[in-house]
Design an enzyme around this catalytic site. Structure first.
Site, short mmCIF file in Angstrom:
data_model
loop_
_atom_site.label_atom_id
_atom_site.label_comp_id
_atom_site.label_asym_id
_atom_site.label_seq_id
_atom_site.Cartn_x
_atom_site.Cartn_y
_atom_site.Cartn_z
N LYS A 80 45.90 -29.93 114.73
CA LYS A 80 46.02 -31.25 114.13
C LYS A 80 46.55 -32.22 115.18
CE LYS A 80 45.36 -32.81 109.83
NZ LYS A 80 44.27 -32.42 108.94
N GLY A 184 47.39 -41.45 94.75
CA GLY A 184 46.63 -41.72 95.96
C GLY A 184 45.15 -41.72 95.71
N GLY A 186 42.63 -43.07 97.85
CA GLY A 186 41.90 -43.46 99.06
C GLY A 186 40.56 -42.78 99.07
#
Length: 349
Positions: A80, A184, A186
């Site tokens: 990551k 959330g 998105g």
């Protein structure tokens, strides 16, 4: 604090820091484990309050990618990266180009893809400076239905996993009238809302960004609520689809939902909260199991991309979760800990 002494350090193979003076880039790449393959994971851009917050996030996220790939049945390792900064105000082409050069310095030990705060265009720009990128669509893949954005596959995988959790905990296959609170909305949360709306579920939504809420209300008739109210709603399912560490000693007692199934990474603030949820009778779908759709989609990219193959693999998320749930019931052990052990049996063997 030494990286090696950091509470989230878990024998990570690589933790690299980079500052590009010209562009202002401040970034960290972490590769957790490459036993099964290259460390693949998205690049997140976020205005972290401190460098330590950024380090904590990248260490946790990269570890989660190792476990995610293992339980998704992929020959892929975990990695990551994070960029410190607000993607809406601080991101520049020069910064993204510098990130591409940073990735390239690791020589393929880390493969970058898009994540929260970055997009497919950013990854294409990075690809001008490194070949170690994932989540790009060439013409043949696009013709087969691939856009390069893993969000649709992530959302669909979460939907399949949520459906399996509802079946196991609530004993129902029909989602009509199912009450779901989404934290959330998105790219992934909005698409999950779309799948749930199409299945007849009732939706409550919140987000730090008001236009995202407005879009969900307009498209799916969702009911908007304040961020502080999302935990205590009288719903069947709580779906965290924003940032992590939101299940802790202050929020868990507020929950009325009997199922937690969402796309956010690292939802548990501490490992012990896995056991707290079990004792409260709340079924928790381990985050890195249910949100594996994006990495599955990227795994199949290329000229032979076939959506039917990807979709069949996404549907396996529900089966994997069901096996975890059944073991949890029979052994009275938390689902998150069981998922960890099952993944470790794969990538540590």
């Amino acid at each position: 604090m030494s990286v090696f002494a950091h509470p989230e350090f878990d024998a990570h193979e690589i933790v690299a820091f980079h500052h590009d003076r010209d562009s202002g880039l401040k970034a960290i790449i972490a590769v957790h484990n490459t036993r099964l393959g290259q460390g693949l994971g998205g690049c997140r851009m976020f205005p972290y309050a401190s460098d330590d917050d950024a380090l904590t996030d990248v260490l946790r996220l990269s570890r989660g990618m190792t476990y995610k790939a293992a339980l998704a049945g992929l020959k892929q390792g975990g990695g990551k990266s994070v960029i410190i900064g607000d993607p809406r105000t601080a991101k520049t082409p020069a910064m993204i180009e510098a990130m591409g050069r940073f990735v390239d310095k690791l020589g393929g030990q880390y493969v970058v893809a898009e994540d929260s705060g970055t997009n497919v265009d950013d990854i294409h720009r990075m690809a001008d400076f490194t070949r170690h990128v994932g989540g790009l669509a060439d013409e043949k893949a696009t013709a087969a239905g691939r856009t390069g954005d893993p969000s649709p596959a992530t959302a669909l995988g979460v939907f399949y996993g949520l459906r399996a959790a509802v079946r196991h905990k609530l004993g129902r296959d029909d989602l009509r009238g199912l009450r779901v609170a989404i934290q959330g909305v998105g790219n992934v949360g909005f698409r999950l809302a779309g799948h749930l709306h199409a299945a007849g579920a009732e939706l409550w939504v919140t987000d730090a960004y008001q236009p995202s809420i407005d879009r969900c209300v307009a498209a799916y008739g969702a009911r908007p609520v304040a961020m502080s109210e999302i935990y205590g709603l009288d719903v069947d399912v709580f779906a965290p689809c924003a940032l992590g560490a939101i299940l802790h000693d202050r929020t868990i007692p507020l929950l009325q939902a009997r199922v937690i199934a969402g796309a956010a990474n690292n939802q548990l603030a501490e490992p012990r909260h896995d056991h707290v949820l079990l004792e409260r009778g709340i079924l928790y779908a381990p985050d890195y199991v249910i949100n594996a759709g994006g990495i599955i989609d990227i795994y199949y990219e290329g000229e032979h991309y076939d959506w039917a193959t990807v979709d069949a693999h996404l549907q396996q998320i529900g089966g994997t979760l069901t096996r975890i749930f059944e073991r949890s019931d029979s052994e009275h052990r938390p689902t998150g800990g069981l998922a960890d052990r099952m993944a470790e049996e794969i990538f540590k063997s």
